[in-house]
Motif scaffolding. Structure first.
Motif, PDB file in Angstrom:
ATOM      1  N   ARG A  34       0.827  -1.209   0.000  1.00 45.16           N
ATOM      2  CA  ARG A  34       0.000   0.000   0.000  1.00 45.16           C
ATOM      3  C   ARG A  34       0.859   1.255   0.000  1.00 45.16           C
ATOM      4  O   ARG A  34       0.561   2.222  -0.709  1.00 45.16           O
ATOM      5  CB  ARG A  34      -0.919  -0.015   1.215  1.00 45.16           C
ATOM      6  CG  ARG A  34      -2.075  -1.000   1.107  1.00 45.16           C
ATOM      7  CD  ARG A  34      -2.943  -0.945   2.350  1.00 45.16           C
ATOM      8  NE  ARG A  34      -4.089  -1.841   2.232  1.00 45.16           N
ATOM      9  CZ  ARG A  34      -4.973  -2.034   3.198  1.00 45.16           C
ATOM     10  NH1 ARG A  34      -4.840  -1.381   4.361  1.00 45.16           N
ATOM     11  NH2 ARG A  34      -5.994  -2.857   3.034  1.00 45.16           N
ATOM     12  N   ARG A  35       1.906   1.251   0.807  1.00 42.50           N
ATOM     13  CA  ARG A  35       2.784   2.432   0.820  1.00 42.50           C
ATOM     14  C   ARG A  35       3.451   2.628  -0.535  1.00 42.50           C
ATOM     15  O   ARG A  35       3.592   3.754  -1.013  1.00 42.50           O
ATOM     16  CB  ARG A  35       3.835   2.280   1.923  1.00 42.50           C
ATOM     17  CG  ARG A  35       3.295   2.446   3.324  1.00 42.50           C
ATOM     18  CD  ARG A  35       4.421   2.659   4.324  1.00 42.50           C
ATOM     19  NE  ARG A  35       5.282   1.483   4.409  1.00 42.50           N
ATOM     20  CZ  ARG A  35       5.138   0.516   5.283  1.00 42.50           C
ATOM     21  NH1 ARG A  35       4.146   0.567   6.165  1.00 42.50           N
ATOM     22  NH2 ARG A  35       5.967  -0.514   5.314  1.00 42.50           N
ATOM     23  N   TRP A  36       3.853   1.508  -1.148  1.00 43.53           N
ATOM     24  CA  TRP A  36       4.505   1.620  -2.462  1.00 43.53           C
ATOM     25  C   TRP A  36       3.522   2.110  -3.517  1.00 43.53           C
ATOM     26  O   TRP A  36       3.840   2.988  -4.326  1.00 43.53           O
ATOM     27  CB  TRP A  36       5.081   0.266  -2.853  1.00 43.53           C
ATOM     28  CG  TRP A  36       5.620   0.236  -4.255  1.00 43.53           C
ATOM     29  CD1 TRP A  36       6.806   0.738  -4.684  1.00 43.53           C
ATOM     30  CD2 TRP A  36       4.951  -0.291  -5.415  1.00 43.53           C
ATOM     31  NE1 TRP A  36       6.936   0.546  -6.042  1.00 43.53           N
ATOM     32  CE2 TRP A  36       5.812  -0.087  -6.517  1.00 43.53           C
ATOM     33  CE3 TRP A  36       3.734  -0.926  -5.611  1.00 43.53           C
ATOM     34  CZ2 TRP A  36       5.476  -0.492  -7.799  1.00 43.53           C
ATOM     35  CZ3 TRP A  36       3.394  -1.329  -6.896  1.00 43.53           C
ATOM     36  CH2 TRP A  36       4.256  -1.110  -7.967  1.00 43.53           C
ATOM     37  N   SER A  37       2.310   1.536  -3.508  1.00 41.08           N
ATOM     38  CA  SER A  37       1.331   1.933  -4.524  1.00 41.08           C
ATOM     39  C   SER A  37       0.886   3.380  -4.344  1.00 41.08           C
ATOM     40  O   SER A  37       0.509   4.045  -5.324  1.00 41.08           O
ATOM     41  CB  SER A  37       0.115   1.003  -4.482  1.00 41.08           C
ATOM     42  OG  SER A  37      -0.520   1.085  -3.217  1.00 41.08           O
ATOM     43  N   ALA A  38       0.912   3.867  -3.105  1.00 40.93           N
ATOM     44  CA  ALA A  38       0.505   5.249  -2.871  1.00 40.93           C
ATOM     45  C   ALA A  38       1.469   6.244  -3.489  1.00 40.93           C
ATOM     46  O   ALA A  38       1.110   7.404  -3.719  1.00 40.93           O
ATOM     47  CB  ALA A  38       0.382   5.515  -1.375  1.00 40.93           C
ATOM     48  N   THR A  39       2.696   5.816  -3.759  1.00 37.72           N
ATOM     49  CA  THR A  39       3.677   6.711  -4.376  1.00 37.72           C
ATOM     50  C   THR A  39       3.553   6.775  -5.894  1.00 37.72           C
ATOM     51  O   THR A  39       4.170   7.629  -6.521  1.00 37.72           O
ATOM     52  CB  THR A  39       5.100   6.260  -4.004  1.00 37.72           C
ATOM     53  OG1 THR A  39       5.337   4.948  -4.529  1.00 37.72           O
ATOM     54  CG2 THR A  39       5.276   6.227  -2.485  1.00 37.72           C
ATOM     55  N   LEU A  40       2.775   5.857  -6.481  1.00 37.62           N
ATOM     56  CA  LEU A  40       2.632   5.833  -7.942  1.00 37.62           C
ATOM     57  C   LEU A  40       1.631   6.878  -8.407  1.00 37.62           C
ATOM     58  O   LEU A  40       0.671   7.190  -7.692  1.00 37.62           O
ATOM     59  CB  LEU A  40       2.176   4.450  -8.397  1.00 37.62           C
ATOM     60  CG  LEU A  40       3.123   3.279  -8.096  1.00 37.62           C
ATOM     61  CD1 LEU A  40       2.475   1.966  -8.509  1.00 37.62           C
ATOM     62  CD2 LEU A  40       4.464   3.464  -8.790  1.00 37.62           C
ATOM     63  N   PRO A  41       1.791   7.415  -9.614  1.00 36.09           N
ATOM     64  CA  PRO A  41       0.804   8.355 -10.157  1.00 36.09           C
ATOM     65  C   PRO A  41      -0.549   7.667 -10.319  1.00 36.09           C
ATOM     66  O   PRO A  41      -0.616   6.531 -10.835  1.00 36.09           O
ATOM     67  CB  PRO A  41       1.404   8.758 -11.514  1.00 36.09           C
ATOM     68  CG  PRO A  41       2.861   8.444 -11.404  1.00 36.09           C
ATOM     69  CD  PRO A  41       2.968   7.266 -10.503  1.00 36.09           C
ATOM     70  N   PRO A  42      -1.650   8.289  -9.908  1.00 37.73           N
ATOM     71  CA  PRO A  42      -2.971   7.654 -10.035  1.00 37.73           C
ATOM     72  C   PRO A  42      -3.302   7.236 -11.469  1.00 37.73           C
ATOM     73  O   PRO A  42      -3.911   6.182 -11.685  1.00 37.73           O
ATOM     74  CB  PRO A  42      -3.923   8.731  -9.519  1.00 37.73           C
ATOM     75  CG  PRO A  42      -3.091   9.582  -8.615  1.00 37.73           C
ATOM     76  CD  PRO A  42      -1.729   9.591  -9.227  1.00 37.73           C
ATOM     77  N   MET A  43      -2.906   8.062 -12.443  1.00 38.28           N
ATOM     78  CA  MET A  43      -3.216   7.728 -13.835  1.00 38.28           C
ATOM     79  C   MET A  43      -2.522   6.438 -14.254  1.00 38.28           C
ATOM     80  O   MET A  43      -3.080   5.619 -15.004  1.00 38.28           O
ATOM     81  CB  MET A  43      -2.775   8.890 -14.738  1.00 38.28           C
ATOM     82  CG  MET A  43      -3.359   8.843 -16.128  1.00 38.28           C
ATOM     83  SD  MET A  43      -5.118   9.309 -16.114  1.00 38.28           S
ATOM     84  CE  MET A  43      -5.414   9.436 -17.892  1.00 38.28           C
ATOM     85  N   LEU A  44      -1.304   6.242 -13.773  1.00 36.62           N
ATOM     86  CA  LEU A  44      -0.565   5.023 -14.106  1.00 36.62           C
ATOM     87  C   LEU A  44      -1.237   3.800 -13.484  1.00 36.62           C
ATOM     88  O   LEU A  44      -1.354   2.744 -14.128  1.00 36.62           O
ATOM     89  CB  LEU A  44       0.875   5.143 -13.603  1.00 36.62           C
ATOM     90  CG  LEU A  44       1.783   3.922 -13.826  1.00 36.62           C
ATOM     91  CD1 LEU A  44       1.912   3.637 -15.317  1.00 36.62           C
ATOM     92  CD2 LEU A  44       3.154   4.153 -13.205  1.00 36.62           C
ATOM     93  N   VAL A  45      -1.698   3.929 -12.252  1.00 32.97           N
ATOM     94  CA  VAL A  45      -2.402   2.822 -11.595  1.00 32.97           C
ATOM     95  C   VAL A  45      -3.680   2.480 -12.346  1.00 32.97           C
ATOM     96  O   VAL A  45      -3.984   1.303 -12.587  1.00 32.97           O
ATOM     97  CB  VAL A  45      -2.707   3.186 -10.131  1.00 32.97           C
ATOM     98  CG1 VAL A  45      -3.541   2.096  -9.467  1.00 32.97           C
ATOM     99  CG2 VAL A  45      -1.413   3.400  -9.353  1.00 32.97           C
TER     100      VAL A  45
END
Length: 386
Positions: A11-22
């Motif tokens: 979760r911490r790692w995914s929170a650092t990704l750009p929302p559009m990329l996710v």
């Protein structure tokens, strides 16, 4: 490492990704899963599946890229594409609900109650109209209710986390403000202590220095005593200032004790070297006082005697301590004329006495004595709770 730790790290790692990329990755995943039956199998005739199936799958998956920006629009697009998948018969037999479920989850997690319930009604009603069997309809209702529940749980979790973060930030701000106030109070205390120490020492030294030249010829022994008093006052002031300023150092060295009530007889004796006759007396049984009150009592007497030496032109001063059941009364009187009436009243010395008393929960009054010449400072300090 436990599974929950892996989940928290993810979760911490995914929170650092750009929302559009996710969202683009989610759309690609849904697209791949729903295209696979069309690519891996063939129709009964042996030919590839009808092109309409590919169009419907793409239309039900790709809009997920914009699900956070326009969740309602994306949900409508995916629902329409899902409903149109079976317009032709020559397509792979599969449900293509994944895009709609993801879009419905987003609406449930981010939109207002009115929008959520409106879209829920539209989704369920539309599904019941276009679905061919009751089993499929029931399965769809269960899945969309689950997506709605998960979306609301995620929204509640985020709201709770935001509230906790806001509370933590507010507590941090309050602690910082309290620390600043404590620092201000400490600076004010240090300033008062320095004022008391320097004013007392300088007053004693000035009086002795003025008397020294006169006594050199008339009474050499008294002159020697005056210079000794100057040296003693200076050393005492330096020792107290050194202990006081240690609190400002980052690496604190050993500290000596602050002067307390037990040092008042020595203070009276020291002031007596200026030519002012000082008496010290106590009445009643001594009671315990808090450390701050002990220091305040000493500083108050010190400031009052300093004011007498500097301003009163007195020949006598009396320091009387009266121990009561719940408080200590301190009376400092003199037989002088007080301050020059032409000068403004309420100098820093009397203000400091009142502030010190108030800081300990006590009170202080000062003014001319009734029925006798001179000035009176009366202080009440509460005793420590037993």
């Amino acid at each position: 490492m436990s599974e929950s730790r892996y989940v928290m790290r993810f979760r911490r790692w995914s929170a650092t990704l750009p929302p559009m990329l996710v969202d683009a990755a989610l759309a690609a995943l849904v697209l791949g899963v729903q295209l696979w039956p069309l690519l891996a199998t063939h129709s009964l005739s042996g030919r590839p599946w009808h092109w309409w199936g590919y169009v419907a799958v793409i239309a039900a998956s790709v809009p997920l890229v914009w699900r956070r920006r326009a969740p309602v629009t994306v949900l409508v697009c995916t629902l329409l594409a899902t409903a149109s998948y079976d317009v032709v018969d020559d397509v792979a037999r599969q449900p293509i609900w994944y895009g709609s479920l993801a879009a419905f989850y987003t609406v449930a997690a981010t939109r207002t109650r009115w929008v959520r319930w409106s879209m829920f009604a539209v989704t369920i009603a539309g599904g019941l109209i276009v679905v061919g069997s009751s089993e499929t309809a029931l399965r769809g209702i269960v899945l969309f209710v689950a997506a709605y529940a998960i979306g609301r749980a995620a929204a509640s979790s985020r709201a709770q986390a935001a509230a906790l973060e806001e509370r933590a930030a507010r507590l941090t701000r309050e602690r910082e403000i309290e620390a600043e106030r404590a620092a201000e109070r400490e600076r004010a205390r240090i300033a008062r202590d320095m004022h008391d120490i320097l004013a007392h020492a300088v007053s004693v030294m000035v009086v002795q220095a003025e008397a020294g030249p006169v006594a050199v010829t008339a009474n050499p022994a008294r002159a020697v005593a005056a210079f000794d008093a100057i040296a003693t006052a200076g050393r005492d002031a330096m020792d107290q200032l050194r202990r006081l300023l240690n609190v400002l150092k980052e690496e604190e060295g050993p500290r000596g004790p602050q002067p307390t009530i037990g040092a008042l007889p020595s203070l009276a004796e020291q002031v007596g070297t200026t030519g002012l006759h000082v008496t010290y007396s106590t009445t009643g049984e001594p009671r315990p006082l808090s450390p701050d009150t002990e220091v305040a009592a000493y500083r108050i007497v010190q400031e009052a005697l300093t004011n007498i030496v500097k301003h009163a032109d007195a020949t006598r001063a009396d320091v009387a301590l009266t121990w009561q059941d719940h408080a200590l009364m301190i009376d400092i009187t003199d037989d002088g004329h007080g301050r020059d009436p032409a000068l403004p009243s309420g100098g820093h010395g009397l203000i400091g006495i009142r502030e010190r008393a108030a800081a300990c929960g006590g009170s202080a009054v000062a003014g001319p004595r009734e029925g006798a010449p001179g000035f009176l400072v009366r202080v009440r300090l509460p005793r420590a709770a037993s």
